[in-house]
Structure formats: C-alpha cells, structure tokens
Enzyme design. Sequence first.
Site, mmCIF file in Angstrom:
data_model
loop_
_atom_site.group_PDB
_atom_site.id
_atom_site.type_symbol
_atom_site.label_atom_id
_atom_site.label_comp_id
_atom_site.label_asym_id
_atom_site.label_seq_id
_atom_site.Cartn_x
_atom_site.Cartn_y
_atom_site.Cartn_z
ATOM 1 N N ALA A 20 -24.355 -0.877 -14.300
ATOM 2 C CA ALA A 20 -25.265 -1.530 -14.887
ATOM 3 C C ALA A 20 -26.383 -1.047 -15.550
ATOM 4 O O ALA A 20 -26.691 -1.338 -16.988
ATOM 5 C CB ALA A 20 -25.840 -2.887 -14.193
ATOM 6 N N SER A 57 -24.356 7.169 -8.093
ATOM 7 C CA SER A 57 -24.524 5.776 -7.753
ATOM 8 C C SER A 57 -23.280 4.954 -7.044
ATOM 9 O O SER A 57 -22.125 5.505 -7.373
ATOM 10 C CB SER A 57 -24.689 4.774 -9.412
ATOM 11 O OG SER A 57 -25.722 5.484 -9.821
ATOM 12 N N ALA A 117 -16.426 1.917 -6.263
ATOM 13 C CA ALA A 117 -15.220 0.851 -6.268
ATOM 14 C C ALA A 117 -14.017 1.425 -6.790
ATOM 15 O O ALA A 117 -13.772 2.329 -7.346
ATOM 16 C CB ALA A 117 -15.951 0.110 -7.578
ATOM 17 N N GLU A 118 -12.730 0.577 -6.480
ATOM 18 C CA GLU A 118 -11.731 1.182 -6.394
ATOM 19 C C GLU A 118 -10.898 0.439 -7.332
ATOM 20 O O GLU A 118 -10.105 0.814 -8.255
ATOM 21 C CB GLU A 118 -11.044 1.062 -4.957
ATOM 22 C CG GLU A 118 -11.858 2.347 -4.154
ATOM 23 C CD GLU A 118 -11.340 2.430 -2.756
ATOM 24 O OE1 GLU A 118 -10.143 1.637 -2.281
ATOM 25 O OE2 GLU A 118 -11.968 2.997 -2.015
ATOM 26 N N PHE A 167 -4.895 -9.774 -8.447
ATOM 27 C CA PHE A 167 -6.237 -9.745 -7.407
ATOM 28 C C PHE A 167 -6.462 -10.956 -7.001
ATOM 29 O O PHE A 167 -6.112 -12.099 -7.273
ATOM 30 C CB PHE A 167 -7.367 -9.049 -8.422
ATOM 31 C CG PHE A 167 -7.948 -7.797 -7.844
ATOM 32 C CD1 PHE A 167 -9.216 -7.741 -7.227
ATOM 33 C CD2 PHE A 167 -7.296 -6.582 -7.913
ATOM 34 C CE1 PHE A 167 -9.785 -6.554 -6.760
ATOM 35 C CE2 PHE A 167 -7.818 -5.374 -7.613
ATOM 36 C CZ PHE A 167 -9.102 -5.510 -6.571
ATOM 37 N N GLN A 174 -20.865 -10.936 1.117
ATOM 38 C CA GLN A 174 -19.394 -10.749 1.172
ATOM 39 C C GLN A 174 -18.770 -9.578 2.164
ATOM 40 O O GLN A 174 -19.427 -8.498 2.065
ATOM 41 C CB GLN A 174 -18.988 -10.340 -0.365
ATOM 42 C CG GLN A 174 -17.342 -10.531 -0.365
ATOM 43 C CD GLN A 174 -16.949 -10.425 -1.752
ATOM 44 O OE1 GLN A 174 -16.720 -9.368 -2.106
ATOM 45 N NE2 GLN A 174 -16.483 -11.382 -2.326
ATOM 46 N N HIS A 225 -15.890 -7.708 2.819
ATOM 47 C CA HIS A 225 -14.458 -7.171 2.321
ATOM 48 C C HIS A 225 -13.460 -7.267 3.342
ATOM 49 O O HIS A 225 -13.668 -6.559 4.428
ATOM 50 C CB HIS A 225 -14.630 -5.894 1.614
ATOM 51 C CG HIS A 225 -13.350 -5.562 0.758
ATOM 52 N ND1 HIS A 225 -12.265 -5.156 1.200
ATOM 53 C CD2 HIS A 225 -13.434 -5.404 -0.507
ATOM 54 C CE1 HIS A 225 -11.384 -4.765 0.230
ATOM 55 N NE2 HIS A 225 -12.215 -5.066 -0.782
ATOM 56 N N LEU A 236 -14.016 1.734 2.092
ATOM 57 C CA LEU A 236 -13.417 0.646 1.437
ATOM 58 C C LEU A 236 -11.787 0.889 1.208
ATOM 59 O O LEU A 236 -11.518 2.143 0.633
ATOM 60 C CB LEU A 236 -14.072 0.524 0.132
ATOM 61 C CG LEU A 236 -13.356 -0.648 -0.852
ATOM 62 C CD1 LEU A 236 -13.399 -1.904 -0.350
ATOM 63 C CD2 LEU A 236 -14.192 -0.550 -2.227
ATOM 64 N N GLU A 284 -8.754 -3.953 -2.557
ATOM 65 C CA GLU A 284 -7.765 -5.135 -2.677
ATOM 66 C C GLU A 284 -6.685 -5.030 -3.443
ATOM 67 O O GLU A 284 -5.569 -5.327 -3.239
ATOM 68 C CB GLU A 284 -8.891 -6.168 -3.214
ATOM 69 C CG GLU A 284 -8.094 -7.673 -3.450
ATOM 70 C CD GLU A 284 -9.197 -8.548 -3.609
ATOM 71 O OE1 GLU A 284 -9.958 -8.813 -2.577
ATOM 72 O OE2 GLU A 284 -9.310 -9.066 -4.804
ATOM 73 N N ARG A 297 -11.585 -13.520 -0.721
ATOM 74 C CA ARG A 297 -12.122 -12.796 0.129
ATOM 75 C C ARG A 297 -12.876 -13.391 1.582
ATOM 76 O O ARG A 297 -12.518 -12.960 2.680
ATOM 77 C CB ARG A 297 -13.150 -11.611 -0.304
ATOM 78 C CG ARG A 297 -12.365 -10.438 -1.139
ATOM 79 C CD ARG A 297 -13.485 -9.407 -1.888
ATOM 80 N NE ARG A 297 -12.733 -8.489 -2.864
ATOM 81 C CZ ARG A 297 -13.320 -7.705 -3.424
ATOM 82 N NH1 ARG A 297 -14.846 -7.825 -3.319
ATOM 83 N NH2 ARG A 297 -12.500 -6.864 -4.151
ATOM 84 N N HIS A 343 -19.673 -5.940 2.081
ATOM 85 C CA HIS A 343 -19.404 -5.238 1.033
ATOM 86 C C HIS A 343 -20.155 -5.656 -0.192
ATOM 87 O O HIS A 343 -20.590 -4.474 -0.877
ATOM 88 C CB HIS A 343 -17.954 -5.385 0.706
ATOM 89 C CG HIS A 343 -17.403 -4.779 -0.672
ATOM 90 N ND1 HIS A 343 -17.185 -3.396 -0.809
ATOM 91 C CD2 HIS A 343 -16.931 -5.551 -1.772
ATOM 92 C CE1 HIS A 343 -16.578 -3.341 -2.047
ATOM 93 N NE2 HIS A 343 -16.488 -4.414 -2.560
ATOM 94 N N ARG A 362 -17.799 -13.892 -4.183
ATOM 95 C CA ARG A 362 -17.160 -13.263 -5.630
ATOM 96 C C ARG A 362 -15.833 -12.956 -5.613
ATOM 97 O O ARG A 362 -15.239 -12.501 -4.572
ATOM 98 C CB ARG A 362 -17.970 -11.978 -5.656
ATOM 99 C CG ARG A 362 -17.545 -11.049 -6.580
ATOM 100 C CD ARG A 362 -18.623 -10.081 -7.111
ATOM 101 N NE ARG A 362 -18.389 -8.789 -6.180
ATOM 102 C CZ ARG A 362 -17.373 -7.848 -6.240
ATOM 103 N NH1 ARG A 362 -16.522 -8.222 -6.925
ATOM 104 N NH2 ARG A 362 -17.225 -7.250 -5.364
#
Lengths: 128, 246, 589
Positions: free
Chosen positions: C16, C44, C49-50, C117, C231, C233, C243, C246, C286, C354, C389
Amino acid sequence: MRTRSYIPRMPVFWWIGRASYLRYMLRELTCVPIAAWVIMATVGLVGLVLGPAAWQGFLQAMASPAGLAFQVIAILAGVYHAVTWFALAPRTMPLDLGGRRVPGSWIQAAHYILMLAILVAVFVLVEI
Amino acid sequence: MTQRTLRIEIQRYHPEDDEPPYWQGYNVPCEEHWVLLDALNYVKDHLDGTLSYRWSCHMAVCGSCGMVVDGDPMLACKTFVRDLPDTVRVAPLSNLPVERDLIVDQDRFMTGLSQVSPWVIPSEAPPEDAETRQSPQELARFRQYSMCINCLLCYAACPQVGLNPGYLGPAALALAHRYNLDSRDDGRLWRAEVTGSENGVWECTFVGECSEVCPKHVDPAGAIQQMKLANSLDWLTAPLRRKERS
Amino acid sequence: MRTESADIVIVGAGGAGLQAAIAAAEADPAARIALVSKVYPMRSHTVAAEGGAAGVIKDNDSLDDHFHDTVSGGDWLCDQDAVDAFVEAAPKALLQLEHWGCPWSREGDGRVSVRPFGGMKNERTWFAADKSGFHILHTLFQRSLKHGSVQRFDEYYALDLIVQDGECRGVATLCLATGEEVAFLAPAVILCTGGAGRMFPFTTNGAINTADGMAMAYRAGVPLKDMEFVQYHPTGLPRTGILITEGARGEGGILLNKDGYRYLQDYALGPPDPWPRKKAMELGPRDRLSQAFWHEQRKGRTTSTPDGEVVHLDLRHLGQAKIDERLPFVRELSRAYAGVDPVTEPIPVRPVVHYTMGGIDTDIHSATALPGLFAAGECACVSINGANRLGSNSLTELLVFGARAGRSAAERARSAGRETVSVDTGTCEAAFGRTTRLLGEVQGNETIAGLRDNLHEMMERCAGIYRDEDMLREACEKIGTLRERFPALSIQDHSRVYNTELIYALELGSMLEVAQAMVHSARARQESRGAHQRLDYPERDDDRFLQHSLATFRRGDAPAVDYRPVVITRYQPGERVYGGVPGATDTKA
C-alpha cells in the site's frame, strides 16, 4: 555508514580457511603455469626460426628433469582449468532450443567434444 | 519435547562504546524443531535484551535475518538448530560495515539497486487495456532471477565485495539480468552503461560462492557471466547499431 | 531533534505504501514525498502473501459477480459503494502492475492466468506462482526507484502523529540507525502500516505487524472500525504459523480430519464432489473453514500432534509436476518447516491468525476523520472486507486504495501549498514523549516477554475463533490490567544505535492499546457475523448490528464503542450460501 560503523578488513589471505575459496585460487593460479607454457612455446618458436642448433637446445631443455616437471605441471594446470571452465560453461551460456532448455550436461559435453576434436586435428596436422 | 543446550557465541558491537567487536556466549535451551532465529529470540527475551538483529517473516522470504554461522552465510530463520554443533559462532554478514551486533549497513546494496535501473524499460508503450503478452516460456527465461529476496548472503560470500568497495555486487547485477531477460523489457543497452562499467560485471571473477549460499537458488554468478557474454557481444555489434542509427 | 519537510509523508513501505508513493508521484511530479518505514521496503509483510490478487478479466466473469462474492463473503458488513469502486478499479490496478513488470503466471497464449479462490464464483485471482505478494512487493519497490521525488527513510520507527489545530501535520519518528528524533512535517500523512496479527501467539504475520499505525491514529482520536473481526487463515503450519496459501486449495487441495474424511461437507459446504468446485468445500470462505476446524476439534476429530491439534491438507493427487509448477513455495515451506513433502504426504495445518479486517476508519478516498491523515491497506478499514475478507482481495486492496490514498494526499498537499507546515515546538516534543520513560532511569519490574506472553495467552483463549460473554469480559479486564502494568516495563538496552529492545517495547505498547479496542468491540457486538462468532449469540442480528463498530480512544479508560450503519446500495443482506452443486447461487436481492 552513519555512526561509528565497524569496517571489517579483508585479510590478505582471505582465501585460506574455506575450501571453495582455495579451489577458486587454485583455478586462478593455473593461469601462471599456462602463461609460462605460452612463453616457453614462444621461445621454442623463436628457436625454430633461429635454426637447428637453437631448436635442439630447446628440445634438450624440455627433456631435462626440470623441463619435464614444468610441462607436467602445465598440463595439469591446463586440464584443471579446462575441467572447471567446462563445468561452469552451461551457467554462462544457457541455451533454449525449440522452447526447451538444453541440459547443462550437453553443453559441457559439447566443450569436451570440441576440445577432443581440436586435439585430434592438431595431432593429425603434426603427424602429416 | 527434547531440549538441548546450544552454546551460541555472538559477535557483539556497540558503536557508542569505543571498543572493537567482541564475542559473547549464551547457553540456550533449544527445542528440537527450533531454528537459529528462535534461539536468538530466546536470548533477547530471557538472557540479554541488548542483543540487536533484524528479522521478520520467519519463513525465508523477507530476507531480513542474514548472518554468518560458523563461517557460512545463512538465514537464521532457515538454519535448523538440529543441524548445528553444540557450540556455534554467529557473526554479522561479512564484507559490509557493522552498525551494531548482527546488524550491517545495507546502503551499498540499496544504492547499487537503484543504479541498475531495475524496472521495465519497454521499447514501445504497452497495450492500454490489456496485458503485454508473455508466454510461459518467456516467463521461464527470467523467473529464476526474479526470486532474489535481497538477503545479502551473496555479498557476505563474495570476496570481490570485500576487496572492492565500489563493486555493485551479485544481487544488484542479477536483478539487472532479470530485467534484461524479461520479454517486456528493452533496457539492456541502457543498463549496460552501469553493469558493463568497471564496478559492474567485469569486477566478478566467478568465484561462484554467491550462488552456493543463495537460499533461493537465483544463481547470481550465472547471471553475471551471462551478462558478460551479452556485454561482449553488444560491444562487438556496436558498429552495426551505429550504422543503423545513422 | 531534526525536522524533515515534505508535501506527503507515507508511513509504511509495503504494497500500500509503495503504491501510494508511486500514485502520488504520478499525480504530482513536483510533490516531495517522504516514504518512511521501520524496515527496508522488501521486508514489509506484503512479501509473505502467496496466493494472488483478485481482479475481473475473464469473459465468464463480471464486476457484478466480484461485487456479490465480496459483499456476501463479508457477511454484508462491507460498504457497498466502496466495494463497487474497488471491483471496478481492480483489473486496471493489476494490469498496471503487469506493465511494470510483475511476473504474473500465464496461459499458453501469453495472457495472464487466473486461479479459483475461496468464496469466489469465478476464477479471478491473478497469481505469480505461489509468491504473489513477494513479486508484487518487489515490482512496486523496484518501480518506486524510478521516481526521484520519492525519498525513502528506511528504518525510521514512527512514534506518534503530530497534530495541531485539529489537523494532522506530520509524524514523529525515531531513526533506528542513530537514535535521533526526526519530525516529518507535511500537510498530508498516509498510514500504510499493516495489520495487528502479532498480538496473537500463532499467526502468519511477521515480527513487524504490531498495529503501530492503527495505534497512532487511535491515540490521535481517529476511531478504529470493526476491530473485532480477525481472520483466521484455515491452513497455517502448526507451531510456526507459517502460511500455506489458499492457492493450494484453489489448485485442488483437500482438507481431511483424523479419519481421512473431508469434514467440510458437514458444515454446509458440501457435497464433496465434483471437485474442484468454486465456493464449495475447501473453496469456501475462510471464516467458515476455520470455524469448521474449531468444531472438529471439539468433536475430537482432529489429529493430535506434539504441536497441537491439526487437520491435513492433501495435495498428493495434484502430482509432482503441478505442485512444482504452481505451488513450489508451498512444497519448500512444508519440507523445511513441517518436515513433510506434500508430493508424498499430506501437510498438517490448523487455523492461524492472518488478517485484521478492522482498522483505521477511512472513507472511500482513504481519508480519515482527521484532516490531513489518510490510511490504506491492512491498517485501514474502508470497509470492503466487512466481517470476513475473501482471499486475494487484500493484495488488490493495497493497490486500489494505496493509489487512492496517494492521489487524495497529493490533492491535499497541492491545496495546502508549498510552504512548510508549521508546528509548535511543544506539540512536536510531546509527540516524542513515548520513548522518554523507557529510556529513562525508572526501573520497573515488568518485562517485554512477560507482558507479551500474557497478552498472547489472553487473546488466544478469550478472543479466538469462537467467543462468549465470559471470555470477552475476562479479556476486557485482563487487557486493562496489562495496560496498567505497561508503565512498569523496563528495558535493559539504553543505547541509541539500533536499540531494537526499545522498538519491541513501543510495539508492545501499540498492541496493548489496539487489543483493548479489539476486545471491547468484540464484547459489544452481540451477534455472530463473519469472523466474529459468539457461542452466546450464534445468529446474525441485522436489526441491531448491520453496523460498523467504532472504537474511540479515551485516555486512562476503556474505549468508547459506537456504531455507524453499513452502506447498503443494491445487495440486501441475505444468507451466505456455499457448497451446493454447480449452478447454485446465493440469495440475491
């Protein structure tokens, strides 16, 4: 470097104490006997040009114990240099043919084949 | 859960004191599955809060926790305690200035990164509302070189980084290569001003240790040799390009 | 104390923050942008994230579908005007990233590939193998280097906002490398500081996700919205919390309990076949999957291991070739950290914390109620994620709202003019007050590890997947006690250069403040919705709680919790329907 950072110094013998660095230095040092061999070959060439006496003198020097030892070292250096170079070649020149990656072993083999071909060619030329 | 006491000797350095770096040992009760980072966190939480080191993801993707363990550059979050001897020496990454304890100055790398123009330089504008087409084969050509997590283990492994303070270094150069190989990019000649300069690829003598220690198998050494080849060919074909332009 | 002047200050250089910086630089090339981060940008947590980033591009998909999936996935707590803006901007944002060099995985014809997803009707998740966050972050960071107007300040820890005359005028920071206090003064500040997972003991989050930005805005009077929604995960590795994307389920992975049974079919997500099938079974949302684990554990149907209770994620049927092509990182992580090769064995997994749906209250232009302050990314709550989310919406959110924040901030800076923002010395110095006590002579008896362990124990037990009044009351009391104990915290390190112990203490302080907002908001919400599930209020209560919670900081007291209605435009609340057979849809209004 903002505050008082500590700057580590490379010791002169940085390459001692790690096997991979030692192998690297050995590989690099092969350039010395190889360079010496080139000089020797140039001397031989000069001898050829100067006449049979100079040429015989050169051949005798080459046949002496020191001369033989030097040539053995030079050959070993050359072989080590070639072997390490050929092993690294696939990473220097990755090849894609028909959308697929050519296996590294093929590139390495190609180097050996080329070297052999040159050796054979030189040998044949010399013998003719 | 079986425990084992690991003696960790860590190189400490306090820039505010006028003392050179020194070793400090800690006896750490380790769980079987721990990584070195867990042991360092134990030290900080329970033995010595003044120990400073970088870490974040704990899964070998952020690149923060690079350090030298018994002479080998490693990620602390991927170095398993079960693979370590009973006494181990942990030092900051070699060849870079040490700011504090296990924290090194990364500015050299960050500057080098900017200098190689690590962004797509296309020869023509990409399509407005669609992706630039790129086949899986084209992606495969550069993918490996895009995997660098900027952990700087390669800088610690490379003697040229130590011997020449101006050398751009393996990771920065490998990233240049990543963009050079990207089918969407046409910036190779532009980047060559930097990568082909005296502090670029020609400083590399192919020791190859960078690729040995790389946790992501990027093979920066291979990338650099390929750039040398490309650089040489570009130099040879330069007259043709001059002819094209005129 | 040193002062840096800028037109825009951005705190946080993850997805971001970097996107905000680039967008601001493009909107106004003359703007001086200070990008401040407590770590180098590549560290960061976006990097971890995958799975991928969602955006409509395929012909069989539509913005409407993305909108409906997101709103129902969020259990109708999403502001629908924001979701509309989000789904519309998503494809362009992802395309722009492709133009900037992001190595999205491709179809044979060279087009970008998308994968299914959780909770999504159609495939729309763009992915870069299974390291999408890594590639997005590095693409953005490397692209940001092109903009000379973005000046980075790496390893500066933000302490507090500088607020004067009801406006945000900057940020007080600590330079880690020197210990120097540095005040960044600017008419526009953007917080992109990420989530709060580290207040829980088991989390996918990295060390740096300690709610610092949320706490700064909160202390400055900006409400934290929907903090009770955390959340879990469904598939993190046990003990480490690492992690497992998903995307593994998107490629066809299945979840098995100790009897080798695909238990999700017992939780209104079935039937199990045909598989894979969108919005069904392992591709459910999730919150449902994590809740199913909780129930399975209660029934004694999870597998006991030395690392706790787990279920198994089975990828064997995908085959080695597919795993190596689509999920190579999953294979690497599983082998390294769980000792299991997913090609030959199922991976032990369990739900781990998560993502923080809640955060700094912003509008759809990423502006907060405090003039001059903007926020984007996980630290913000617009809200497009509502009560839960959907996977792969977050990475896109960074791009869409990061860019919005950048443009909004540029606009604010432009109208504020180019003169340096003025701040009273007193206001400035007060902003640095947090460090004074910790670095001072006071020798309290509390330790960072001690307080942190207490916080973790309490959050895990009292604010987990299922909650009730007793647990939450205990949580509220305990967090109050922890906050009272915090002033007695003493640290050993009193140096100035890279004093990471000081930073850990400050981060703990942020987490305690935000945790208090979280548990009070949770206690006040007497319903079950999305990720906030209460055993004592098992149903959703739209009459009372189709509203965002707003927790406002009150010095020396617990936060005040108020409510604001959710913006509903065209999708009236209905039942969340997953599972079923192909062709079934949710209730639509």
